[in-house]
Design an enzyme around this catalytic site. Structure first.
Site, PDB file in Angstrom:
ATOM      1  N   THR A 189      36.605  38.169  39.943  1.00  0.00           N
ATOM      2  CA  THR A 189      37.494  36.886  38.537  1.00  0.00           C
ATOM      3  C   THR A 189      36.814  35.792  39.726  1.00  0.00           C
ATOM      4  OG1 THR A 189      38.590  37.130  40.538  1.00  0.00           O
ATOM      5  CG2 THR A 189      39.272  38.505  39.394  1.00  0.00           C
ATOM      6  N   ASP A 190      37.911  34.687  37.814  1.00  0.00           N
ATOM      7  CA  ASP A 190      37.703  33.852  38.458  1.00  0.00           C
ATOM      8  C   ASP A 190      38.910  33.178  38.753  1.00  0.00           C
ATOM      9  OD1 ASP A 190      39.571  33.932  36.449  1.00  0.00           O
ATOM     10  OD2 ASP A 190      38.142  33.532  34.758  1.00  0.00           O
ATOM     11  N   LEU A 191      39.041  31.996  38.536  1.00  0.00           N
ATOM     12  CA  LEU A 191      39.856  30.929  39.530  1.00  0.00           C
ATOM     13  C   LEU A 191      41.609  31.908  38.988  1.00  0.00           C
ATOM     14  CD1 LEU A 191      39.062  27.143  40.075  1.00  0.00           C
ATOM     15  CD2 LEU A 191      39.248  28.714  41.795  1.00  0.00           C
TER      16      LEU A 191
ATOM     17  N   ILE B 175      41.220  36.325  36.682  1.00  0.00           N
ATOM     18  CA  ILE B 175      40.853  36.976  35.691  1.00  0.00           C
ATOM     19  C   ILE B 175      39.073  37.468  35.537  1.00  0.00           C
ATOM     20  CG2 ILE B 175      40.454  37.175  33.436  1.00  0.00           C
ATOM     21  CD1 ILE B 175      42.601  35.347  33.118  1.00  0.00           C
TER      22      ILE B 175
END
Length: 130
Positions: A14-16, A19
């Site tokens: 995921t990203d920050l 997601i």
């Protein structure tokens, strides 16, 4: 026939915002294609070592429909759409429950390891389609 490959979204996927990073869907569907072939009795290592044949992605059409999130349990559904002499097309959906999050149509070609040139699909691969 639909092959199903379950997976869980880890933090590293995921990203920050939590997601799934878009490129990781390509990793998910790659794993699922490898398991699809393995579940059909095809040993890609033997294919490479004994026949000098490997697969390469020739074309990929993808649609991102909804986000997958950290800790989601997903399923990649793979089906064989078409097989010709040197290529095969596979449809792949990444789902959370019944919701399709990502969909792709992937065209793979068989290539000779020695020179990278296209070659005929081995009989055991063509057999999957029949």
């Amino acid at each position: 026939m639909i092959h199903r490959f379950p997976l869980r979204v880890y933090y590293e996927d995921t990203d920050l915002a939590g997601i799934v990073y878009y490129a990781n869907y390509l990793k998910f569907i790659e794993r699922a294609r490898s398991e699809f072939v393995r579940d059909h009795g095809i040993d890609q290592v033997s294919l490479k070592e004994e026949k000098g044949v490997v697969f390469a992605v020739r074309r990929l059409e993808a649609d991102y429909l909804a986000p997958a999130l950290f800790d989601d349990v997903l399923t990649v559904e793979t089906s064989l759409e078409a097989v010709t002499g040197a290529r095969m097309a596979m449809a792949q959906d990444v789902k959370r429950g019944d919701t399709i999050l990502f969909t792709a149509l992937v065209t793979l070609v068989a290539i000779r390891l020695s020179d990278g040139a296209p070659t005929r699909l081995p009989a055991e691969i063509r057999h999957i389609a029949s």
